[in-house]
Design an enzyme around this catalytic site. Sequence first.
Site, short mmCIF file in Angstrom:
data_model
loop_
_atom_site.label_atom_id
_atom_site.label_comp_id
_atom_site.label_asym_id
_atom_site.label_seq_id
_atom_site.Cartn_x
_atom_site.Cartn_y
_atom_site.Cartn_z
N ILE A 79 11.13 5.17 0.22
CA ILE A 79 11.89 6.33 -0.92
C ILE A 79 11.14 7.52 -1.19
O ILE A 79 11.94 8.40 -1.78
CB ILE A 79 12.00 5.16 -2.32
CG1 ILE A 79 10.50 5.40 -3.00
CG2 ILE A 79 13.49 4.56 -1.70
CD1 ILE A 79 10.59 4.26 -3.93
N GLY A 80 10.45 7.82 -0.51
CA GLY A 80 9.05 8.73 -0.84
C GLY A 80 7.85 8.75 0.21
O GLY A 80 7.26 8.32 0.75
N ASP B 33 -3.83 15.73 -12.47
CA ASP B 33 -2.99 16.35 -11.71
C ASP B 33 -1.28 16.17 -13.20
O ASP B 33 -0.45 15.44 -12.23
CB ASP B 33 -2.62 15.72 -10.93
CG ASP B 33 -1.59 16.03 -9.62
OD1 ASP B 33 -1.53 17.68 -9.88
OD2 ASP B 33 -1.19 15.33 -8.81
N ALA C 132 1.33 13.34 -0.04
CA ALA C 132 0.36 13.80 0.40
C ALA C 132 -0.60 12.21 0.90
O ALA C 132 -1.33 11.88 1.43
CB ALA C 132 -0.73 15.06 -0.63
N SER C 133 -0.95 11.56 0.03
CA SER C 133 -1.17 10.07 -0.66
C SER C 133 -1.25 8.94 0.38
O SER C 133 -1.62 8.05 0.81
CB SER C 133 -1.48 9.40 -1.42
OG SER C 133 -0.40 9.28 -2.56
N VAL D 274 5.70 5.81 -0.34
CA VAL D 274 6.76 4.76 -1.47
C VAL D 274 7.65 4.44 -0.57
O VAL D 274 9.01 4.52 -0.03
CB VAL D 274 6.57 5.57 -2.77
CG1 VAL D 274 7.09 5.05 -3.21
CG2 VAL D 274 5.19 6.71 -3.01
#
Length: 1008
Positions: free
Chosen positions: A699-700, A830, A703-704, A707
């Site tokens: 679903i996403g 952030d 950068a890390s 998901v």
Amino acid sequence: MELLLLRHLCCCCFFFYFLLKAPLMVVGLNQEGLFLQQMKLSMDDSSQALSNWNPKDSNPCNWFGVTCDTSLSSSVVSLDLTNANLSGGFPTVLCRLPHLSFLSFSYNYLNGSLPSSISTCKSLRHLDLSQNLLVGPLPPSFSSLPNLLYLDLSANNLSGPIPPSFAAFPKLESISLVANLLNGTVPPFLSRVSSLKQLNLSYNPFDPSEIPAEYGNLTQLEILWLANCNLVGSIPPTIGSMKNLTDLDLSLNSLTGVIPDSLTLLVNVVQIELYNNSLYGSLPAGMAGMKSLRRFDASMNRLEGEIPHELCALPLESLNLYENRLEGELPASIAKSPNLYELRLFSNGLSGNLPAELGRNSPLLWVDLSDNLFSGVIPENICGMGALEELLLIGNSLSGGIPASLGDCRSLTRVRLGGNQLSGEVPAGFWGLPHVSLIELSGNSFSGEISPRISSALNLSLLLISNNRFTGMIPTEIGYLGNLVEFSGNDNLLNGSVPATIANLTHLGKLDLHNNQLSGTLPSEIRLLKKLSELNLADNEFSGRIPREIGELPVLNYLDLSGNSLSGEIPIEMQNLKLNSFNLSNNHLWGKIPPLYANALYRESFLGNPGLCSNLIGLCPNPHGGEGRSHSLIWLLRSIFILAGLVLVVGVGCFFKRYWDFKQAKSGSERLKWTLTSFHKLGFSEYEILDCLDEDNVIGTGASGKVYKAILSNGEVVAVKKLWGVVKKGDIEDGYEKKNRVRDDGFEAEVSTLGKIRHKNIVKLWCCCTTSDSKLLVYEYMPNGSLGDLLHSSKGGLLDWPTRLGIALDAAEGLSYLHHDCVPPIVHRDVKSNNILLDGDFGARVADFGVAKMVEAPGSGPNSMSVIAGSCGYIAPEYAYTLRVNEKSDIYSFGVIILELVTGKRPVDPDYGEKDLVKWVYVTLEQKGIDHVIDPKLDICFKEEICKILSIGLLCTSPLPINRPTMRRVVKMLLDIRAEYKRKSEKKGATPPSPYRYEDESNLGNIV
């Protein structure tokens, strides 16, 4: 005796340690130099500010920041390490310097709490620890410093009440605790420090408190600053006892009652700030004796009555009484003030003529008399001393013309004369003022032509002359105005054609010339206006075709060409435009409507064009409709067959890939040893999570990592973040290792932070799963995704204003918990709209703690922040160049989110040029007003609440961290606004809130 021997033994041990640590240090170095070297070793000197502290010197008097007194055997008497980029705890070893009287660590990174042993610095007279990262309570032992005269602890994170022992300072003359987290009440016991000359407690979240009447006993006091201290009640009459007071600031509180007459007894006062309270009644009589008064600001209250003649007769430099309920005339004596440079009286009920001599004897810079009932003419000499920069007179009943002298006032930068009864021709020189950025003449009866001298107004960005009687052609010289952003000249009598030189206005965003007598064809050069978003040429006499080049305007979203004599076909290129609203009705257009617009949604945009053909009701039928439908059916069938073939090929490929992945996973399943760490009671296992890590569930991607949405056997839904792989054996490239090391740090920060905290507005971390080469984070699932994705997509209309206000409050409460309720406090670093997640009811959660920092965590000094964490558009200005992290950085980022909620715009956008959203809002408020800032999707009935929230956003994004409120204060302000809205909504027969008018953008700045 044993304690004495033990102390000597410790000193000897330290001495020998020093010999072993740095054998060359002690050559000739005196005892005070050893103490300073010990301080240096205890601190982190990342900028090498102490590099010249050379242990080979016989004494430290030549070292950076050190001052010695030769009359005291060259003893150290002063240590000034301001802005030296030092971090660490307060070095108590300095208290062993017997003659140290001046100590400043201002603008550094001192952290931790202040030790009670600071009371051993017996010789200190001046102590400045402002602008650091100190936390914890104020040590009661401070008052034991017998010689202390000056104490400044401003702009830290000190908390708790002011200790009662502070009443015992024997000699203290100045104390400043501004911009901390102090609570409790404003302490009356400080009145017992009779030596005080300056008391500054501003910008602290005190409990609701009254101004202590006992402060009247501070007869030596010269400066009293209690701004934004949550003050309530009335101003005590005892304030008149402070005969030496020169500066009084009680602004930004909730004070009520009348201004006491005793205020006029402050005969030495130079500046009085009472703005943004709820004071009422008349201004005090008897102000004639305040001969030293230069600045008086009582704006944004509920003051009534007339402006006293005696106040205006004082040698004032600045008078601010805007947003009150004042009536009567402006005293003529104001024109005699020889130093008056600022006069702001807007939003009152003042009437009568303006003083004829206003400006003749005063170096006026800023005059704002908008939204009153003034009549008569504009004073001829209002720019008499040639310094006037801003003249704002909108919303009055002024008549006559613009004085010829204003055409020679070259210092003018902003002129707003709209909404009056002014008439006559505008002086030719007025059009060409060289520094003016805004000319607003709308809503008057001006006549004549726009002078060609407008070519000299090279800084002009807003030209607003609508609703007048201007005639003649638009001069070709308008093409010289390269900075012009908006030209609104609608509802005039302009004629002729639009000059081709308008193509030179590359920054033009709005061109509104509707309801004039313009003619000719639309210039094809319009394609060069790449920033044009609004074009309104309706109700003129344009003819010819709509140029195809209009389809090359990349950001045009409003187009109105109705009510002209345009002919020909509608260019198919218009389908390239991203129009929210357009109107081509009542022309002579013919042919087919472009397919994109051939639906009922746009029907009214084409009415009154008999030659246009479409199946829409009211437009002529399509004579080739049957053939068109047959042709379309063939293409539809062909497309279906092609699509089916592609699906088959892709499906077979995916099947074999999944089969191969399954075999690989099965063959390697024995070597994967997963470790599950739970933070809540779980109803699932790690293997159930692993079974859901399918590409169909993605679903996403960020950068890390990726998901996934995981639907578990018990019906529960969770979100799983799978971090990108870590470095494996053989991966030796520096860039790769560094990138993955950062990811590992982010994983650790996420787990260590979310694993410990519990709050309804912080996203819940269920557990984490790790192997040697994979890391999974399992969160609660948020059905509505992130605020950023929802707000800036086509679904942004789902977020009405009450929903947005609720999201802001939820996010604020989450951040307030991190800043004020976690020990030690946590800085997110952030904060952005993409890290605010929304549940099924649009409740907000703060997420993504990969770069979060605990304020007191080891290594949280400057070295650990060697790179900027955060996202473009959200980073606080001071963080970008100092890398200094504290809660104020998060508050700035939260302010940007508020601006996103209010404007609907992204934090950065190419349309802003070199600006970000914060600067865009400030500039737009300055140049266009509040209506151009608010998201057009929002219902105008909420305008009052929206404006109040916007003021909070501007306060949070203040360039100076000291001016930003704490998150606890932000939550309270948001709760107050929501409570007020609910009270209005619950009233029987209540009408929607009346618009919160900001006729001048400076209102918002003054609210902040």
